[in-house]
Design an enzyme around this catalytic site. Structure first.
Site, short mmCIF file in Angstrom:
data_model
loop_
_atom_site.label_atom_id
_atom_site.label_comp_id
_atom_site.label_asym_id
_atom_site.label_seq_id
_atom_site.Cartn_x
_atom_site.Cartn_y
_atom_site.Cartn_z
N GLY A 59 9.12 6.53 -2.52
CA GLY A 59 7.67 6.43 -2.45
C GLY A 59 7.20 5.01 -2.31
N ASN A 60 5.89 4.81 -2.39
CA ASN A 60 5.32 3.46 -2.34
C ASN A 60 4.15 3.36 -3.31
OD1 ASN A 60 2.71 3.95 -0.82
ND2 ASN A 60 4.17 4.77 0.66
N ARG A 61 3.57 2.18 -3.43
CA ARG A 61 2.60 1.92 -4.50
C ARG A 61 1.16 2.30 -4.15
NH1 ARG A 61 5.65 -0.72 -8.13
NH2 ARG A 61 7.27 -2.10 -7.30
#
Ligand code: C5P
Length: 216
Positions: free
Chosen positions: A29-31
């Site tokens: 995932g990412n932020r």
């Protein structure tokens, strides 16, 4: 009296970071918090639009048709279904550039032999580019999060992704980008000078964007 200048418009907003499946319990995932996209959807609804929000972030905003997705591939499928009938697409989702080539059927286990574990990745489709290539009268908005050469990179995206507008921000600056409530935007459009907006809340960015859209 509340003016509803977007009545009759179909708006699609995508929001949040994609979660690329590794195995049944894990993802890459990412932020991205999805806050910018959610604000775009909310304000469009308040202005009277028929809004579809395709999101990786759990939400239940009233008066909005919500489609929950996880991966870039799912996002692409739903967008391809809905894009032909839309008036405006706001592509605020942070789509992962890569996804695992192989998705494990069962939870991957650690064992004595895998002190180093490798996951091979393959490129995701560029969703915005693919969808915008089929555009007829749709107004298409992309985002560009950059840490350097903001304007040059955003100009390139405007052309290569066939977008009408790119909302660019320098995510290395304080108060801009991932997981904060504020953003500092430069708006780019074809054949016009870029416009830089002051630091403001993501809700105010959304208000300013829809105001721009209505008066452009
Ligand atoms: O190329 P880059 O990721 O910087 O472009 C950002 C814009 O393109 C955003 O609007 C994002 O939602 C979209 N994008 C996409 N599919 C990808 C990568 C980015 O639609 N695979």
């Amino acid at each position: 009296f509340q003016p509803k200048p977007l009545v009759g418009k179909n708006v699609i907003v995508t929001a949040g970071g994609t979660k690329e499946t590794i195995d049944p319990v894990r993802f890459i995932g990412n932020r991205s918090s999805g806050k910018m996209g959610l604000a775009m959807a909310k304000i469009a609804r308040d202005l009277g639009a028929e809004v579809t929000l395709i999101t990786t972030v759990a939400t239940n905003l009233g008066g909005i048709n919500i489609i929950h997705v996880q991966t870039a591939d799912e996002l692409m499928t739903h967008l391809q279904d809905t894009f032909p009938d839309t008036d405006v697409l706001v592509m605020a989702a942070a789509v992962a550039d890569f996804k695992p080539i192989n998705v494990a059927d069962q939870k991957i286990k650690k064992n004595a032999d895998n002190d180093v574990f490798t996951i091979k990745l393959t490129k995701n489709p560029d969703i915005l580019k693919t969808v915008a290539a089929t555009k007829k009268n749709q107004f298409v908005v992309g985002f560009a999060a950059e840490t350097q050469n903001l304007l040059a990179n955003a100009e390139k995206k405007l052309a290569s992704k066939n977008a009408d507008v790119i909302l660019a921000n320098n995510v290395s600056q304080m108060g801009a980008g991932f997981n904060v409530d504020t953003n500092r935007i430069t708006l780019l459009q074809k054949n016009k000078q870029p416009e830089t907006w002051p630091l403001m809340s993501k809700v105010d960015v959304a208000k300013k964007f829809w105001d721009f859209y209505l008066h452009r």
